[in-house]
Design a protein around this motif. Structure first.
Motif, PDB file in Angstrom:
ATOM      1  N   TRP A 271      36.748  -0.775 -32.566  1.00 39.97           N
ATOM      2  CA  TRP A 271      37.992   0.356 -33.131  1.00 39.97           C
ATOM      3  C   TRP A 271      39.153   0.129 -31.644  1.00 39.97           C
ATOM      4  N   ILE A 272      39.299  -0.949 -30.605  1.00 41.19           N
ATOM      5  CA  ILE A 272      40.057  -0.881 -30.258  1.00 41.19           C
ATOM      6  C   ILE A 272      41.159  -1.942 -29.923  1.00 41.19           C
ATOM      7  N   SER A 273      40.531  -3.025 -30.415  1.00 40.28           N
ATOM      8  CA  SER A 273      41.035  -4.338 -31.203  1.00 40.28           C
ATOM      9  C   SER A 273      41.884  -4.462 -32.570  1.00 40.28           C
ATOM     10  N   ALA A 274      41.467  -3.105 -32.618  1.00 38.70           N
ATOM     11  CA  ALA A 274      42.251  -2.522 -34.135  1.00 38.70           C
ATOM     12  C   ALA A 274      43.451  -2.828 -34.010  1.00 38.70           C
ATOM     13  N   VAL A 275      43.585  -1.862 -32.655  1.00 34.91           N
ATOM     14  CA  VAL A 275      45.353  -0.977 -32.071  1.00 34.91           C
ATOM     15  C   VAL A 275      45.826  -2.341 -31.759  1.00 34.91           C
ATOM     16  N   HIS A 276      44.695  -2.791 -30.588  1.00 29.57           N
ATOM     17  CA  HIS A 276      44.950  -4.000 -29.025  1.00 29.57           C
ATOM     18  C   HIS A 276      45.030  -5.326 -29.300  1.00 29.57           C
ATOM     19  N   ASP A 277      46.098  -6.271 -28.983  1.00 27.68           N
ATOM     20  CA  ASP A 277      45.791  -7.305 -29.271  1.00 27.68           C
ATOM     21  C   ASP A 277      44.634  -7.909 -28.451  1.00 27.68           C
ATOM     22  N   LEU A 278      43.147  -8.906 -29.002  1.00 26.40           N
ATOM     23  CA  LEU A 278      43.067  -9.076 -28.148  1.00 26.40           C
ATOM     24  C   LEU A 278      42.823 -10.174 -26.812  1.00 26.40           C
ATOM     25  N   GLY A 279      43.783 -10.654 -26.718  1.00 24.85           N
ATOM     26  CA  GLY A 279      44.003 -11.434 -25.191  1.00 24.85           C
ATOM     27  C   GLY A 279      44.833 -10.542 -24.366  1.00 24.85           C
ATOM     28  N   TYR A 280      44.535  -9.048 -24.368  1.00 22.12           N
ATOM     29  CA  TYR A 280      45.487  -8.423 -23.582  1.00 22.12           C
ATOM     30  C   TYR A 280      44.119  -7.887 -23.134  1.00 22.12           C
ATOM     31  N   LEU A 281      42.850  -7.140 -24.763  1.00 25.31           N
ATOM     32  CA  LEU A 281      42.232  -6.837 -23.616  1.00 25.31           C
ATOM     33  C   LEU A 281      41.171  -7.661 -22.975  1.00 25.31           C
ATOM     34  N   ASP A 282      41.259  -8.838 -23.150  1.00 24.91           N
ATOM     35  CA  ASP A 282      40.636  -9.540 -22.255  1.00 24.91           C
ATOM     36  C   ASP A 282      40.851  -9.831 -21.240  1.00 24.91           C
ATOM     37  N   PHE A 283      42.460  -9.859 -20.873  1.00 22.25           N
ATOM     38  CA  PHE A 283      43.285  -9.671 -19.490  1.00 22.25           C
ATOM     39  C   PHE A 283      43.260  -8.052 -18.674  1.00 22.25           C
ATOM     40  N   LEU A 284      42.979  -7.472 -19.560  1.00 17.30           N
ATOM     41  CA  LEU A 284      42.483  -5.668 -18.507  1.00 17.30           C
ATOM     42  C   LEU A 284      41.377  -6.042 -18.160  1.00 17.30           C
ATOM     43  N   GLU A 285      39.916  -6.212 -19.129  1.00 16.42           N
ATOM     44  CA  GLU A 285      38.407  -6.642 -18.511  1.00 16.42           C
ATOM     45  C   GLU A 285      38.562  -8.002 -17.133  1.00 16.42           C
ATOM     46  N   THR A 286      38.948  -8.894 -17.170  1.00 21.93           N
ATOM     47  CA  THR A 286      39.286 -10.126 -16.609  1.00 21.93           C
ATOM     48  C   THR A 286      40.436 -10.415 -15.244  1.00 21.93           C
ATOM     49  N   ALA A 287      41.734  -9.175 -15.619  1.00 21.63           N
ATOM     50  CA  ALA A 287      42.318  -9.226 -14.488  1.00 21.63           C
ATOM     51  C   ALA A 287      42.254  -9.301 -13.079  1.00 21.63           C
ATOM     52  N   TYR A 288      41.698  -8.054 -12.413  1.00 23.81           N
ATOM     53  CA  TYR A 288      41.146  -8.439 -11.479  1.00 23.81           C
ATOM     54  C   TYR A 288      40.387  -9.220 -10.256  1.00 23.81           C
ATOM     55  N   ALA A 289      39.185  -9.652 -11.416  1.00 28.19           N
ATOM     56  CA  ALA A 289      38.812 -10.318 -10.634  1.00 28.19           C
ATOM     57  C   ALA A 289      39.314 -11.845 -10.037  1.00 28.19           C
TER      58      ALA A 289
ATOM     59  N   PRO B   8      43.166   7.611 -17.783  1.00 31.23           N
ATOM     60  CA  PRO B   8      44.594   7.237 -17.669  1.00 31.23           C
ATOM     61  C   PRO B   8      45.251   7.657 -18.824  1.00 31.23           C
ATOM     62  N   PRO B   9      46.669   8.040 -19.384  1.00 28.57           N
ATOM     63  CA  PRO B   9      46.936   8.438 -20.069  1.00 28.57           C
ATOM     64  C   PRO B   9      47.523   7.183 -20.777  1.00 28.57           C
ATOM     65  N   GLY B  10      48.148   7.486 -22.554  1.00 32.07           N
ATOM     66  CA  GLY B  10      47.972   5.913 -22.809  1.00 32.07           C
ATOM     67  C   GLY B  10      49.484   5.351 -24.232  1.00 32.07           C
ATOM     68  N   HIS B  11      50.102   6.472 -24.012  1.00 39.59           N
ATOM     69  CA  HIS B  11      51.618   6.411 -25.630  1.00 39.59           C
ATOM     70  C   HIS B  11      52.179   5.735 -25.179  1.00 39.59           C
ATOM     71  N   HIS B  12      52.711   5.049 -23.442  1.00 42.39           N
ATOM     72  CA  HIS B  12      53.402   3.942 -22.984  1.00 42.39           C
ATOM     73  C   HIS B  12      53.040   2.928 -23.149  1.00 42.39           C
ATOM     74  N   ALA B  13      51.349   2.165 -23.597  1.00 44.66           N
ATOM     75  CA  ALA B  13      50.663   1.118 -24.048  1.00 44.66           C
ATOM     76  C   ALA B  13      51.492   0.878 -25.569  1.00 44.66           C
ATOM     77  N   TYR B  14      51.550  -0.161 -25.468  1.00 47.34           N
ATOM     78  CA  TYR B  14      51.299  -1.178 -26.653  1.00 47.34           C
ATOM     79  C   TYR B  14      50.655  -1.995 -26.624  1.00 47.34           C
ATOM     80  N   ALA B  15      50.602  -2.831 -28.141  1.00 50.58           N
ATOM     81  CA  ALA B  15      49.353  -3.415 -28.528  1.00 50.58           C
ATOM     82  C   ALA B  15      49.205  -3.901 -27.311  1.00 50.58           C
ATOM     83  N   ASP B  16      50.686  -5.001 -26.678  1.00 50.06           N
ATOM     84  CA  ASP B  16      50.048  -6.221 -26.089  1.00 50.06           C
ATOM     85  C   ASP B  16      50.282  -6.156 -24.966  1.00 50.06           C
TER      86      ASP B  16
END
Length: 346
Positions: free
Chosen positions: A57-75, A154-162
């Motif tokens: 339901w999240i990847s239906a809106v957001h790019d998979l590469g972006y989601l992977d970035f968010l999940e792994t970026a800090y480490a 966090p809020p959300g409306h400024h987040a694009y698909a990617d």
């Protein structure tokens, strides 16, 4: 009224952002959600914990590469020599040359827009909890609730698909709207945050099943600067299903409410099966992020206008940074909103 809320928001607590080249205190703090939660509980609203939702339901809106970035970026960032404790981009991809690099330094500038979306250790988990809260509120109305409120942080409306920006990482209202549209057909979003919902607009700009309306301060001089102008009306199948109503700076209740009236006429003409509201309290006079001048009574009147819609409604929290006034302004909005809704039901 039932509301959804994820305590995981507390995991996202970066204390600094960069504005005009200067490191300043981050206004988007855990205290915001705590103040709103306290107000809801004091008024007897019923809390519902969000369930675990499928990533689809999240990847239906957001790019998979972006989601992977968010999940792994800090480490990945912390593995760099001399890494800072918060992730801030120092190079940005130009819109005409968006090649995705493999390095974390390059991806930070590829996926984050500006200095107001730092990433801390718990940012991904908090953003995921926020999106789940919005999805849970959508499930409540699908199961028969007339209205539900998602206390998202966090809020959300400024987040694009990617990419993310402006305190936003996952677009909560877009994720919920897409879910409702898949179940119900046509839905509408009205965004009354002081800043244009540029990410939401982009996600649905070419779709006819989600009608988007935004009432906000003039983007020529107010964030997000690059979207939110009146001539932006949608493209392809989405043409005519995007309505921006920018207001001059320092606009007070009469002008703001007149724009909401116009936006609600557009929503009602569209005749959606459900409506979502990107609910920001940063238009409030004195809010540190705002250049509008709306009063607490203005929020009550906005609730009355939005409450005139007769179908199911999902309220999704966006901005509002004057913490001491958040509970009062939410209570005023809900008072107007529920009074009109309850009167219509009898």
């Amino acid at each position: 009224m039932k509301f959804t809320f994820s305590p995981s928001h507390q995991l996202h607590a970066p204390d600094e952002i960069i504005v005009r080249g200067t490191v300043v205190r981050n206004l988007e703090s855990p205290a915001r959600a705590d103040a709103l939660l306290a107000g809801l509980l004091a008024k007897g609203h019923r809390q519902v914990a969000p369930g675990e939702w499928e990533r689809s339901w999240i990847s239906a809106v957001h790019d998979l590469g972006y989601l992977d970035f968010l999940e792994t970026a800090y480490a990945r960032w912390q593995a760099l020599p001399n890494a800072s404790r918060l992730i801030h981009a120092h190079a940005f991809a130009h819109h005409s040359a968006r090649v995705r690099p493999s390095s974390i330094q390059g991806q930070v500038g590829f996926y984050l827009a500006g200095g107001s979306s730092p990433i801390a250790d718990g940012t991904w988990r908090a953003a995921l909890g926020s999106a789940h809260a919005a999805l849970e509120a959508s499930r409540l109305v699908l199961e028969g609730e007339r209205e539900a409120y998602a206390l998202c942080r966090p809020p959300g409306h400024h987040a694009y698909a990617d990419f993310g920006g402006g305190f936003c990482y996952l677009n909560n209202v877009a994720i919920a709207a897409n879910h409702l549209a898949r179940q119900l057909g046509r839905v509408a979003i009205i965004d009354i945050d002081t800043h244009h919902g540029n990410g939401t607009q982009s996600i649905f700009y070419r779709r006819a099943d989600v009608h988007f309306v935004s009432v906000h301060g003039d983007p020529n001089v107010l964030f997000p600067f690059y979207a939110g102008y009146a001539h932006e009306r949608g493209e392809g199948e989405g043409e005519g299903h995007n309505l921006n109503l920018p207001l001059p700076l320092k606009s007070e209740d009469p002008a703001w409410l007149a724009a909401i009236d116009q936006g609600m006429r557009s929503v009602l003409n569209y005749a959606p099966a459900a409506m979502l509201v990107s609910l920001g309290f940063d238009p409030f006079k004195g809010d540190p992020s705002s250049d509008l001048a709306v009063s607490t009574e203005g929020f009550r009147a906005a609730g009355e206008r939005i409450g005139a819609y007769r179908g199911p409604v999902v309220l999704v929290q966006e901005g509002g940074y004057l913490v001491d006034k958040l509970g009062e302004n939410l209570d005023a909005f809900l008072d107007g909103f529920m009074r009109v809704r309850n009167a219509a039901a009898h």
